[in-house]
Design an enzyme around this catalytic site. Sequence first.
Site, PDB file in Angstrom:
ATOM      1  CG  HIS A  24      -0.663  -0.244   2.501  1.00 54.37           C
ATOM      2  ND1 HIS A  24       0.279   0.499   3.130  1.00 54.37           N
ATOM      3  CD2 HIS A  24      -1.100  -1.152   3.407  1.00 54.37           C
ATOM      4  CE1 HIS A  24       0.405   0.071   4.377  1.00 54.37           C
ATOM      5  NE2 HIS A  24      -0.404  -0.933   4.559  1.00 54.37           N
ATOM      6  CG  HIS A  78      -3.776  -6.302  12.572  1.00 49.41           C
ATOM      7  ND1 HIS A  78      -4.696  -5.291  12.571  1.00 49.41           N
ATOM      8  CD2 HIS A  78      -2.793  -5.927  11.696  1.00 49.41           C
ATOM      9  CE1 HIS A  78      -4.300  -4.351  11.714  1.00 49.41           C
ATOM     10  NE2 HIS A  78      -3.157  -4.713  11.174  1.00 49.41           N
ATOM     11  CD  GLU A  80      -3.254  -3.316   7.211  1.00 48.33           C
ATOM     12  OE1 GLU A  80      -2.649  -3.168   8.282  1.00 48.33           O
ATOM     13  OE2 GLU A  80      -3.077  -2.578   6.215  1.00 48.33           O
ATOM     14  CG  ASP A  82      -1.013  -7.362   6.198  1.00 43.42           C
ATOM     15  OD1 ASP A  82      -2.068  -6.958   6.702  1.00 43.42           O
ATOM     16  OD2 ASP A  82       0.107  -7.089   6.682  1.00 43.42           O
ATOM     17  CG  HIS A 148      -0.849  -0.505  12.224  1.00 39.53           C
ATOM     18  ND1 HIS A 148      -1.090   0.059  11.001  1.00 39.53           N
ATOM     19  CD2 HIS A 148      -0.961  -1.830  12.024  1.00 39.53           C
ATOM     20  CE1 HIS A 148      -1.284  -0.871  10.088  1.00 39.53           C
ATOM     21  NE2 HIS A 148      -1.211  -2.040  10.680  1.00 39.53           N
ATOM     22  CG  ASP A 167       1.079  -5.308  11.524  1.00 39.92           C
ATOM     23  OD1 ASP A 167       1.503  -6.261  10.849  1.00 39.92           O
ATOM     24  OD2 ASP A 167       0.060  -4.680  11.226  1.00 39.92           O
ATOM     25  CE1 TYR A 195       5.818  -3.967   8.945  1.00 41.23           C
ATOM     26  CE2 TYR A 195       5.704  -3.085  11.163  1.00 41.23           C
ATOM     27  CZ  TYR A 195       5.146  -3.826  10.144  1.00 41.23           C
ATOM     28  OH  TYR A 195       3.920  -4.411  10.307  1.00 41.23           O
ATOM     29  CG  HIS A 228       4.714  -8.162   8.275  1.00 40.41           C
ATOM     30  ND1 HIS A 228       4.086  -8.722   7.185  1.00 40.41           N
ATOM     31  CD2 HIS A 228       3.795  -7.354   8.845  1.00 40.41           C
ATOM     32  CE1 HIS A 228       2.845  -8.257   7.110  1.00 40.41           C
ATOM     33  NE2 HIS A 228       2.649  -7.426   8.107  1.00 40.41           N
TER      34      HIS A 228
END
Length: 402
Positions: A24, A78, A80, A82, A148, A167, A195, A228
Amino acid sequence: MQRVSLADDIYWVGAIDWDIRDFHGYSTPRGSTYNSYLIVDDKVCVVDGVRAGFGPEMLRRIRGCCDNRAVDYFVVNHVEMDHTGSLPWLIEQLAPGKIVTSKRGQEALVQHFGPEECERWDILAVGTGDEISLGRYTLSFLEAPMLHWPDSMFTYIKEPHVLLPNDAFGQHLAGSRRFADQMDMNLVMEEAVTYFANILMPFAGQIAKMIQKVIDMGLEIDILGPSHGVVWRRREDIDAIIEAYAAWARFEARPCVCLLYDTMWQSTEKMAKAIADGVAQEDVEVVVLRLGRTPLAQVARHIQESRAFLVGSPTLNNGMLPTVGALLTYIKGLRPKSRLTGAFGSAGWGGGGVKEIDATLRSMNLEVLEPLEYRYVPSEEQLLACEDYGRRVAARVKEWVR
Ligand code: FEO
């Protein structure tokens, strides 16, 4: 498939995205990973999922670690995409007994996948301090709002002291190695700060509070598995990344000046180089980055790491160049603090570019120097004034370090 063990009966079962180069808008030249974890106990639990399209890779890894055992819990730290893009498919394949997520996570699952789909899932909403016993191991949950997203949550496996903070503490870094201590640590830390700068900078205040909370809780951490990049397992590496996060959240920085500019007919570039020379004359590190040629993710990293950043643009149609506008839009959203900044550039007649940069910087609650602007091609005398400007910026940076 290769089995990657974090601790007894705890495995990494994520997916490696070697190809991704744009996350993104965050350029990821080294790819990324979507880390998922599997705990094989009396009950079987999966923690976090993977991006759409990576479900089969994750499923093969799970099967390789626990054959066809039924999955009792699927924890979603989370929502999101991904980490949940493959969730509906994985739920179909694994048929987990319960989907475990935070209260905000439950709302977000419905908002992502729709009430009908979520109706079919047995969702258990948990909050800080809630626990689930898997047998030998116990899961404990810690809500981490705005780290986040509002739904963000950490999962802690109590007995082996494994913290899975999604994250937080991650890096966009693909590779065949799963642990930080198997890698070049300079490279890992460079990706970790990149990051932090691009994903977590706006939430620096919450990060500082969360680190303090974890310290106050006396949470022992022997393995730190983000969602990640590589996993942290060596004592000194875990301490180093937590200390680095605390320092980044306080906006500590190197005595370095970062010059960000774009140019039309090389006049603003000449100014940037003269200012850089002035900074270097004071023996302060300077980094010069031309916008449009440097990914914004790297610019954000340099702003995170440098005490000062100056922004330069010529004037186009009474305003700054679009590349400079894009930078300021991006940086304004990241909300840096404790940085010295200022605008410079060359304009033909009416000007406007430098004024626009100056106004934007002043709206960001930063310490802003008086702008420096010349007409058309800067003269030798004006370039010497740019050098002087650079020396003054360097002196302020040195003062701040003391
Ligand atoms: Fe890695 Fe916020 O998702």
